[in-house]
Design an enzyme around this catalytic site. Structure first.
Site, PDB file in Angstrom:
ATOM      1  N   ASP A  10       6.895  11.315   1.380  1.00 41.59           N
ATOM      2  CA  ASP A  10       5.904  10.388   0.852  1.00 41.59           C
ATOM      3  C   ASP A  10       5.037   9.939   2.016  1.00 41.59           C
ATOM      4  O   ASP A  10       4.900   8.755   2.288  1.00 41.59           O
ATOM      5  CB  ASP A  10       6.566   9.165   0.197  1.00 41.59           C
ATOM      6  CG  ASP A  10       7.025   9.437  -1.218  1.00 41.59           C
ATOM      7  OD1 ASP A  10       6.485  10.380  -1.819  1.00 41.59           O
ATOM      8  OD2 ASP A  10       7.896   8.729  -1.712  1.00 41.59           O
ATOM      9  N   SER A  14       4.325   3.814   0.688  1.00 46.39           N
ATOM     10  CA  SER A  14       5.034   2.592   1.082  1.00 46.39           C
ATOM     11  C   SER A  14       6.521   2.704   0.769  1.00 46.39           C
ATOM     12  O   SER A  14       6.940   3.475  -0.082  1.00 46.39           O
ATOM     13  CB  SER A  14       4.445   1.376   0.361  1.00 46.39           C
ATOM     14  OG  SER A  14       4.635   1.498  -1.032  1.00 46.39           O
TER      15      SER A  14
END
Length: 113
Positions: A10, A14
């Protein structure tokens, strides 16, 4: 069964960490080098290069059903390649057949379009 293990990232996404009561204690942003760091960690801790590299290359290409153009070093396939030195540090990067990094120096900056 190792041919079914994949690494995912990712990059720039976040993340959050919570304590045992579910209270948020920390937030951050993931780096773009998660797959590289995971492969490097496994190799430095005893996994073979051949078995480990597939977690971020061929296995991912198969899982995404794009192994007809990615995931392997073959004629006609997308030429994305990272060359590491003996200490597993990134030395050279090719993306879409173009050299982007050479001898640790970034040659082309941007989104590698």
């Amino acid at each position: 069964a190792l041919d079914r293990v994949t690494f995912s990232s990712d990059g720039n996404g976040s993340w959050s960490r919570y304590d045992q009561n579910g209270k948020l204690i920390k937030m951050g942003v993931s780096g773009c080098d998660g797959i590289y760091q995971s492969i490097k960690y496994l190799i430095k801790n005893g996994f073979g290069i051949e078995e480990t590299i597939q977690f971020g290359t061929t296995n991912v290409a198969k899982a995404l059903n794009i192994d007809n153009k990615k995931g392997y070093l073959k004629v006609g396939y997308d030429a994305d390649l990272i060359l590491l030195n003996k200490d597993f540090q990134i030395d050279t990067v090719f993306a879409l057949g173009k050299m982007m990094v050479s001898n640790h120096e970034v040659l082309i900056k941007g989104t590698y379009e």
